[in-house]
Design a protein around this motif. Structure first.
Motif, PDB file in Angstrom:
ATOM      1  N   PHE A   1       0.831  -1.202   0.000  1.00 56.81           N
ATOM      2  CA  PHE A   1       0.000   0.000   0.000  1.00 56.81           C
ATOM      3  C   PHE A   1       0.865   1.251   0.000  1.00 56.81           C
ATOM      4  O   PHE A   1       0.559   2.229  -0.682  1.00 56.81           O
ATOM      5  N   ASN A   2       1.945   1.238   0.775  1.00 58.35           N
ATOM      6  CA  ASN A   2       2.845   2.391   0.804  1.00 58.35           C
ATOM      7  C   ASN A   2       3.469   2.626  -0.566  1.00 58.35           C
ATOM      8  O   ASN A   2       3.615   3.766  -0.998  1.00 58.35           O
ATOM      9  N   ARG A   3       3.851   1.563  -1.257  1.00 60.31           N
ATOM     10  CA  ARG A   3       4.385   1.712  -2.608  1.00 60.31           C
ATOM     11  C   ARG A   3       3.336   2.289  -3.547  1.00 60.31           C
ATOM     12  O   ARG A   3       3.636   3.129  -4.383  1.00 60.31           O
ATOM     13  N   LEU A   4       2.107   1.828  -3.399  1.00 68.19           N
ATOM     14  CA  LEU A   4       1.020   2.307  -4.248  1.00 68.19           C
ATOM     15  C   LEU A   4       0.699   3.762  -3.953  1.00 68.19           C
ATOM     16  O   LEU A   4       0.499   4.567  -4.870  1.00 68.19           O
ATOM     17  N   LYS A   5       0.657   4.122  -2.683  1.00 67.28           N
ATOM     18  CA  LYS A   5       0.320   5.498  -2.300  1.00 67.28           C
ATOM     19  C   LYS A   5       1.474   6.467  -2.535  1.00 67.28           C
ATOM     20  O   LYS A   5       1.306   7.669  -2.389  1.00 67.28           O
ATOM     21  N   ALA A   6       2.649   5.952  -2.916  1.00 69.21           N
ATOM     22  CA  ALA A   6       3.751   6.836  -3.282  1.00 69.21           C
ATOM     23  C   ALA A   6       3.433   7.589  -4.568  1.00 69.21           C
ATOM     24  O   ALA A   6       4.019   8.638  -4.842  1.00 69.21           O
ATOM     25  N   PHE A   7       2.494   7.069  -5.333  1.00 74.38           N
ATOM     26  CA  PHE A   7       2.046   7.749  -6.538  1.00 74.38           C
ATOM     27  C   PHE A   7       0.964   8.748  -6.128  1.00 74.38           C
ATOM     28  O   PHE A   7      -0.073   8.376  -5.591  1.00 74.38           O
ATOM     29  N   ARG A   8       1.231  10.004  -6.400  1.00 75.86           N
ATOM     30  CA  ARG A   8       0.384  11.086  -5.912  1.00 75.86           C
ATOM     31  C   ARG A   8      -1.063  10.971  -6.389  1.00 75.86           C
ATOM     32  O   ARG A   8      -1.998  11.208  -5.631  1.00 75.86           O
ATOM     33  N   ALA A   9      -1.267  10.592  -7.632  1.00 76.67           N
ATOM     34  CA  ALA A   9      -2.625  10.502  -8.174  1.00 76.67           C
ATOM     35  C   ALA A   9      -3.434   9.404  -7.477  1.00 76.67           C
ATOM     36  O   ALA A   9      -4.650   9.518  -7.346  1.00 76.67           O
ATOM     37  N   VAL A  10      -2.759   8.359  -7.017  1.00 77.21           N
ATOM     38  CA  VAL A  10      -3.450   7.298  -6.292  1.00 77.21           C
ATOM     39  C   VAL A  10      -3.759   7.763  -4.871  1.00 77.21           C
ATOM     40  O   VAL A  10      -4.861   7.562  -4.361  1.00 77.21           O
ATOM     41  N   ALA A  11      -2.795   8.400  -4.230  1.00 74.66           N
ATOM     42  CA  ALA A  11      -2.973   8.827  -2.842  1.00 74.66           C
ATOM     43  C   ALA A  11      -4.048   9.901  -2.706  1.00 74.66           C
ATOM     44  O   ALA A  11      -4.831   9.878  -1.764  1.00 74.66           O
ATOM     45  N   LEU A  12      -4.106  10.831  -3.655  1.00 75.53           N
ATOM     46  CA  LEU A  12      -5.050  11.941  -3.548  1.00 75.53           C
ATOM     47  C   LEU A  12      -6.394  11.665  -4.203  1.00 75.53           C
ATOM     48  O   LEU A  12      -7.326  12.434  -4.014  1.00 75.53           O
ATOM     49  N   ARG A  13      -6.478  10.599  -5.006  1.00 72.71           N
ATOM     50  CA  ARG A  13      -7.699  10.243  -5.734  1.00 72.71           C
ATOM     51  C   ARG A  13      -8.223  11.447  -6.496  1.00 72.71           C
ATOM     52  O   ARG A  13      -9.322  11.954  -6.283  1.00 72.71           O
ATOM     53  N   THR A  14      -7.402  11.934  -7.427  1.00 65.51           N
ATOM     54  CA  THR A  14      -7.763  13.104  -8.215  1.00 65.51           C
ATOM     55  C   THR A  14      -8.761  12.777  -9.321  1.00 65.51           C
ATOM     56  O   THR A  14      -9.364  13.686  -9.883  1.00 65.51           O
ATOM     57  N   ASP A  15      -8.945  11.515  -9.649  1.00 65.63           N
ATOM     58  CA  ASP A  15      -9.872  11.123 -10.706  1.00 65.63           C
ATOM     59  C   ASP A  15     -11.277  11.001 -10.135  1.00 65.63           C
ATOM     60  O   ASP A  15     -11.485  10.428  -9.079  1.00 65.63           O
ATOM     61  N   LYS A  16     -12.245  11.514 -10.877  1.00 68.67           N
ATOM     62  CA  LYS A  16     -13.613  11.483 -10.378  1.00 68.67           C
ATOM     63  C   LYS A  16     -14.275  10.135 -10.633  1.00 68.67           C
ATOM     64  O   LYS A  16     -14.878   9.562  -9.746  1.00 68.67           O
ATOM     65  N   SER A  17     -14.140   9.602 -11.824  1.00 68.38           N
ATOM     66  CA  SER A  17     -14.816   8.342 -12.142  1.00 68.38           C
ATOM     67  C   SER A  17     -13.962   7.147 -11.705  1.00 68.38           C
ATOM     68  O   SER A  17     -12.737   7.209 -11.676  1.00 68.38           O
ATOM     69  N   ASP A  18     -14.656   6.067 -11.383  1.00 68.77           N
ATOM     70  CA  ASP A  18     -13.989   4.881 -10.858  1.00 68.77           C
ATOM     71  C   ASP A  18     -13.096   4.225 -11.895  1.00 68.77           C
ATOM     72  O   ASP A  18     -11.992   3.805 -11.581  1.00 68.77           O
ATOM     73  N   TYR A  19     -13.534   4.110 -13.146  1.00 69.12           N
ATOM     74  CA  TYR A  19     -12.721   3.410 -14.133  1.00 69.12           C
ATOM     75  C   TYR A  19     -11.433   4.158 -14.436  1.00 69.12           C
ATOM     76  O   TYR A  19     -10.399   3.538 -14.698  1.00 69.12           O
ATOM     77  N   VAL A  20     -11.430   5.484 -14.349  1.00 70.57           N
ATOM     78  CA  VAL A  20     -10.193   6.239 -14.548  1.00 70.57           C
ATOM     79  C   VAL A  20      -9.272   6.046 -13.338  1.00 70.57           C
ATOM     80  O   VAL A  20      -8.063   5.870 -13.490  1.00 70.57           O
ATOM     81  N   TYR A  21      -9.864   6.040 -12.143  1.00 69.96           N
ATOM     82  CA  TYR A  21      -9.062   5.824 -10.934  1.00 69.96           C
ATOM     83  C   TYR A  21      -8.452   4.425 -10.931  1.00 69.96           C
ATOM     84  O   TYR A  21      -7.289   4.249 -10.573  1.00 69.96           O
TER      85      TYR A  21
END
Length: 176
Positions: free
Chosen positions: A131-151
């Protein structure tokens, strides 16, 4: 696009999305699934386990059953333990305090406590590290995408980058 496709759910921290994962010992994500933030973790257990496909070294169908599954207390219930027993998967899941108290209150009618290997449970930190490796990516950690399929696509790209940093080293000739 309707808010139903966003997989956002209200929890204590506001609008959130949960990411459910299965990871290997090298902290690489094998299965990823998203759900609304207020949904309980155990509801995503079977869908995540159904998506597991582990390629074999030579030929044949991919494995769909891990030898051992390490989980936290959120997955400590009878239905999950029975499901894992039916599939012959060794479960290393600690019991919740209220489950231990209820078993003690029932005495001999409470049944035998489930087995728990504290030495094997120490390896559960691989999920937290993945999870820490995954959340190192800013777009994943902040959930900047509105739709689920883009996220989910953002999570997939982050997962691919994690796998490329730590590839599986196999003999190209196919012999060992």
């Amino acid at each position: 696009m309707s808010p139903a496709t966003w997989t956002l759910g209200r929890s204590r921290g506001g609008l959130t999305t949960k990411i459910h994962v299965l990871a290997d010992r090298r902290c690489r994500l094998l299965v990823r699934l998203t759900s609304a933030g207020q949904r309980h973790d155990s509801l995503a257990f079977r869908p995540v386990l159904r998506r597991l496909r582990i390629a074999r070294r030579c030929c044949g169908r991919p494995r769909t059953r891990p030898a051992r599954l390490l989980g936290d207390k959120a997955y400590s219930n009878r239905a999950i333990r029975a499901y894992l027993r039916r599939r012959r998967i060794i479960a290393t899941i600690p019991q919740k305090a209220d489950q231990i108290a209820n078993r003690a209150k029932l005495g001999s009618k409470g049944g035998r406590p489930p087995t728990f290997d504290p030495v094997a449970y120490k390896e559960r930190n691989t999920t937290e590290r993945s999870f820490n490796r995954l959340k190192a990516f800013r777009a994943v950690a902040l959930r900047t995408d509105k739709s689920d399929y883009v996220y989910r696509g953002t999570i997939d790209v982050a997962t691919i980058k994690i796998w490329l940093r730590d590839p599986v080293h196999q003999d190209p000739s196919g012999t060992h």
